[in-house]
Design a protein around this motif. Structure first.
Motif, PDB file in Angstrom:
ATOM      1  N   ALA A 175       5.418  13.928  -2.257  1.00  0.00           N
ATOM      2  CA  ALA A 175       4.499  12.965  -1.636  1.00  0.00           C
ATOM      3  C   ALA A 175       3.049  13.360  -1.901  1.00  0.00           C
ATOM      4  O   ALA A 175       2.202  12.510  -2.208  1.00  0.00           O
ATOM      5  CB  ALA A 175       4.768  12.880  -0.135  1.00  0.00           C
ATOM      6  N   ARG A 176       2.763  14.644  -1.794  1.00  0.00           N
ATOM      7  CA  ARG A 176       1.391  15.098  -2.055  1.00  0.00           C
ATOM      8  C   ARG A 176       0.997  14.862  -3.513  1.00  0.00           C
ATOM      9  O   ARG A 176      -0.131  14.444  -3.797  1.00  0.00           O
ATOM     10  CB  ARG A 176       1.249  16.574  -1.690  1.00  0.00           C
ATOM     11  N   ALA A 177       1.936  15.123  -4.410  1.00  0.00           N
ATOM     12  CA  ALA A 177       1.633  14.898  -5.825  1.00  0.00           C
ATOM     13  C   ALA A 177       1.372  13.408  -6.081  1.00  0.00           C
ATOM     14  O   ALA A 177       0.440  13.042  -6.809  1.00  0.00           O
ATOM     15  CB  ALA A 177       2.792  15.397  -6.686  1.00  0.00           C
ATOM     16  N   ALA A 178       2.188  12.549  -5.481  1.00  0.00           N
ATOM     17  CA  ALA A 178       2.042  11.105  -5.690  1.00  0.00           C
ATOM     18  C   ALA A 178       0.713  10.592  -5.147  1.00  0.00           C
ATOM     19  O   ALA A 178       0.138   9.633  -5.672  1.00  0.00           O
ATOM     20  CB  ALA A 178       3.207  10.369  -5.028  1.00  0.00           C
ATOM     21  N   LEU A 179       0.215  11.230  -4.088  1.00  0.00           N
ATOM     22  CA  LEU A 179      -1.038  10.800  -3.468  1.00  0.00           C
ATOM     23  C   LEU A 179      -2.254  11.563  -3.994  1.00  0.00           C
ATOM     24  O   LEU A 179      -3.378  11.326  -3.542  1.00  0.00           O
ATOM     25  CB  LEU A 179      -0.951  10.982  -1.946  1.00  0.00           C
ATOM     26  N   PRO A 225      -2.832   4.679   6.101  1.00  0.00           N
ATOM     27  CA  PRO A 225      -2.084   3.655   5.366  1.00  0.00           C
ATOM     28  C   PRO A 225      -2.397   2.275   5.946  1.00  0.00           C
ATOM     29  O   PRO A 225      -2.338   2.086   7.169  1.00  0.00           O
ATOM     30  CB  PRO A 225      -0.612   4.023   5.618  1.00  0.00           C
ATOM     31  N   VAL A 226      -2.715   1.321   5.088  1.00  0.00           N
ATOM     32  CA  VAL A 226      -3.108  -0.020   5.525  1.00  0.00           C
ATOM     33  C   VAL A 226      -1.953  -0.991   5.270  1.00  0.00           C
ATOM     34  O   VAL A 226      -1.449  -1.089   4.144  1.00  0.00           O
ATOM     35  CB  VAL A 226      -4.370  -0.498   4.781  1.00  0.00           C
ATOM     36  N   ALA A 227      -1.540  -1.697   6.315  1.00  0.00           N
ATOM     37  CA  ALA A 227      -0.462  -2.680   6.185  1.00  0.00           C
ATOM     38  C   ALA A 227      -0.937  -3.874   5.370  1.00  0.00           C
ATOM     39  O   ALA A 227      -2.145  -4.183   5.341  1.00  0.00           O
ATOM     40  CB  ALA A 227       0.002  -3.137   7.564  1.00  0.00           C
ATOM     41  N   PRO A 228      -0.020  -4.565   4.681  1.00  0.00           N
ATOM     42  CA  PRO A 228      -0.409  -5.724   3.863  1.00  0.00           C
ATOM     43  C   PRO A 228      -1.184  -6.757   4.679  1.00  0.00           C
ATOM     44  O   PRO A 228      -0.832  -7.063   5.819  1.00  0.00           O
ATOM     45  CB  PRO A 228       0.944  -6.287   3.403  1.00  0.00           C
ATOM     46  N   GLY A 229      -2.247  -7.265   4.088  1.00  0.00           N
ATOM     47  CA  GLY A 229      -3.030  -8.319   4.713  1.00  0.00           C
ATOM     48  C   GLY A 229      -4.079  -7.842   5.702  1.00  0.00           C
ATOM     49  O   GLY A 229      -4.834  -8.661   6.249  1.00  0.00           O
ATOM     50  N   LEU A 230      -4.162  -6.533   5.935  1.00  0.00           N
ATOM     51  CA  LEU A 230      -5.077  -6.026   6.961  1.00  0.00           C
ATOM     52  C   LEU A 230      -6.239  -5.209   6.390  1.00  0.00           C
ATOM     53  O   LEU A 230      -7.046  -4.681   7.150  1.00  0.00           O
ATOM     54  CB  LEU A 230      -4.320  -5.171   7.983  1.00  0.00           C
ATOM     55  N   VAL A 247     -12.417   8.926   6.386  1.00  0.00           N
ATOM     56  CA  VAL A 247     -11.071   8.363   6.236  1.00  0.00           C
ATOM     57  C   VAL A 247     -10.890   7.777   4.844  1.00  0.00           C
ATOM     58  O   VAL A 247     -11.788   7.096   4.327  1.00  0.00           O
ATOM     59  CB  VAL A 247     -10.816   7.261   7.296  1.00  0.00           C
ATOM     60  N   GLU A 248      -9.734   8.043   4.253  1.00  0.00           N
ATOM     61  CA  GLU A 248      -9.361   7.450   2.969  1.00  0.00           C
ATOM     62  C   GLU A 248      -8.265   6.420   3.214  1.00  0.00           C
ATOM     63  O   GLU A 248      -7.224   6.735   3.800  1.00  0.00           O
ATOM     64  CB  GLU A 248      -8.864   8.531   2.013  1.00  0.00           C
ATOM     65  N   LEU A 249      -8.479   5.182   2.776  1.00  0.00           N
ATOM     66  CA  LEU A 249      -7.507   4.119   2.965  1.00  0.00           C
ATOM     67  C   LEU A 249      -6.494   4.114   1.828  1.00  0.00           C
ATOM     68  O   LEU A 249      -6.856   4.278   0.654  1.00  0.00           O
ATOM     69  CB  LEU A 249      -8.206   2.762   3.047  1.00  0.00           C
ATOM     70  N   VAL A 250      -5.245   3.931   2.196  1.00  0.00           N
ATOM     71  CA  VAL A 250      -4.145   3.868   1.226  1.00  0.00           C
ATOM     72  C   VAL A 250      -3.398   2.560   1.475  1.00  0.00           C
ATOM     73  O   VAL A 250      -2.996   2.270   2.599  1.00  0.00           O
ATOM     74  CB  VAL A 250      -3.180   5.056   1.400  1.00  0.00           C
ATOM     75  N   ASP A 251      -3.230   1.763   0.452  1.00  0.00           N
ATOM     76  CA  ASP A 251      -2.503   0.499   0.605  1.00  0.00           C
ATOM     77  C   ASP A 251      -1.019   0.777   0.777  1.00  0.00           C
ATOM     78  O   ASP A 251      -0.337   1.235  -0.156  1.00  0.00           O
ATOM     79  CB  ASP A 251      -2.741  -0.412  -0.601  1.00  0.00           C
TER      80      ASP A 251
END
Length: 376
Positions: A175-179, A225-230, A247-251
């Motif tokens: 997970a860390r590598a993917a992010l 993590p940001v939910a779709p549409g928000l 803060v870093e936003l992640v879709d």
């Protein structure tokens, strides 16, 4: 096989999407329609309306949209009665689904309610409404069928589908590598909820807490993590809180963010159980409209609100509710976890036991129960 289904909010959509995998394995030509979200649609669900139509934050907001919800439920009921599917499955959202189920059941359709309402926590009188609405209840937690049996409600414990979907061994490194995160970085997942009301009422203090964390630990990474549409709404909240640098936003990708994190700062709800299944220490925060709070605090049967605490019957993780949920308190409790690796290891052990308890191949168990209801 044709099924009517309704899932409210992101958590219900997630559960229903996982359930549909088992349904399609049993009935490959399954057709399912009603109210749902992207996880269900990805499984072939026909969403007549999106699940976000049912996404309300407490009684005060529900009162404002009450007429629209009643009109939607009536229109949906008319459509289901015209098509007469083999069964209707209401996923959570009891305030919407139980009334719909009662109407469908009275008209001769088989009705199944997936996720027992929290009658063990508050509003125990709903068990009588549940008995009049559902032919069968699929329970996520092992103690629920016995409670329903006392009221004459047929029920099955099917485990929690998230316990099947989330691996027992947390894929932290992957997970860390993917992010794009380093192994040695300190990471806090910031999860203030996926409903618009939660973004308005809860996110501001979560974001201010993230600022305090970055001040206390300049190298710390806070991922939201940001939910779709928000995204636009969340970006506005971040700007208002002055948290652009914190803060870093992640879709989406909430599971990867939780798996990669050291601590999760999370709004009460299904996400707390997800964090527990990822064996993460957490700080639970929640706030509702003052009217909702007055109603809820007088109807509670037990001291815990967060699911990990309810299932453990203990305050294994801190809960900061209503006025106690301040940026300082959220940041302080988060830092307490970060400064106590032994406590983090102990909580991971407790959450592993919980994971085994809830892992029951839910999709197959639920599909078996649904097949029996339809056959009966």
């Amino acid at each position: 096989m044709q099924l009517g289904m309704v899932a409210g909010e992101a958590s219900g959509d997630l559960l229903a999407g996982l359930l549909m995998g088992g349904l399609k394995a049993r009935w490959p030509t399954l057709q399912a329609a009603g109210i749902g979200g992207p996880d269900m649609v990805a499984q072939g669900f026909e969403a007549w309306w999106p699940s976000e139509r049912l996404s309300v934050h407490g009684y005060a907001e529900a009162l404002r949209v009450y007429r629209q919800l009643v009109a939607l439920r009536t229109e949906l009921g008319d459509r289901l009665l015209a098509q007469r599917p083999s069964a209707f499955i209401g996923i959570d959202a009891p305030d919407f689904n139980l009334g719909l189920e009662a109407r469908l059941k009275a008209a001769g359709l088989k009705t199944i309610h997936f996720v027992c309402p929290s009658i063990w926590a508050w509003r125990g009188g709903r068990v009588h409404k549940l008995a009049a609405s559902a032919d069968h209840v699929l329970c996520l937690f092992p103690f629920e069928p016995a409670l329903l049996a006392k009221a004459g409600v047929p029920a099955s414990y099917v485990g929690h589908p998230l316990a099947d979907a989330i691996p027992l061994d947390v894929p932290r490194a992957a997970a860390r590598a993917a992010l794009g995160l380093g192994d040695g970085e300190t990471v806090v997942a910031v999860m203030p909820g996926s409903r618009r009301g939660e973004i308005r009422h809860i996110a501001p203090d979560f974001l201010r807490a993230a600022r305090r964390l970055r001040t206390a630990r300049p190298g710390l990474r806070c991922l939201l993590p940001v939910a779709p549409g928000l995204r636009a709404m969340v970006e506005a909240a971040v700007a208002e809180a002055g948290a652009q640098e914190a803060v870093e936003l992640v879709d989406g990708r909430s599971h990867e963010v939780m798996a990669a994190s050291d601590v999760v700062m999370v709004a009460s709800g299904t996400a707390t159980l997800e964090a527990a299944l990822f064996k993460r220490p957490m700080v639970i925060g929640y706030r509702v409209h003052w009217l909702n709070w007055q109603v809820m605090r007088h109807m509670r049967y037990q001291p815990w609100v967060g699911l990990p605490n309810v299932l453990s019957e203990d305050f294994v993780v801190p809960e900061l509710l209503q006025h106690a949920m301040t940026p300082d308190a959220l940041a302080t409790e988060t830092l307490r976890w970060l400064d106590d690796p032994a406590a983090c290891e102990r909580i991971a052990g407790r959450f592993t036991e919980l994971h085994f308890l809830l892992r029951r191949d839910t999709a197959r168990a639920a599909t078996d129960a649904i097949a029996q209801v339809i056959a009966g």
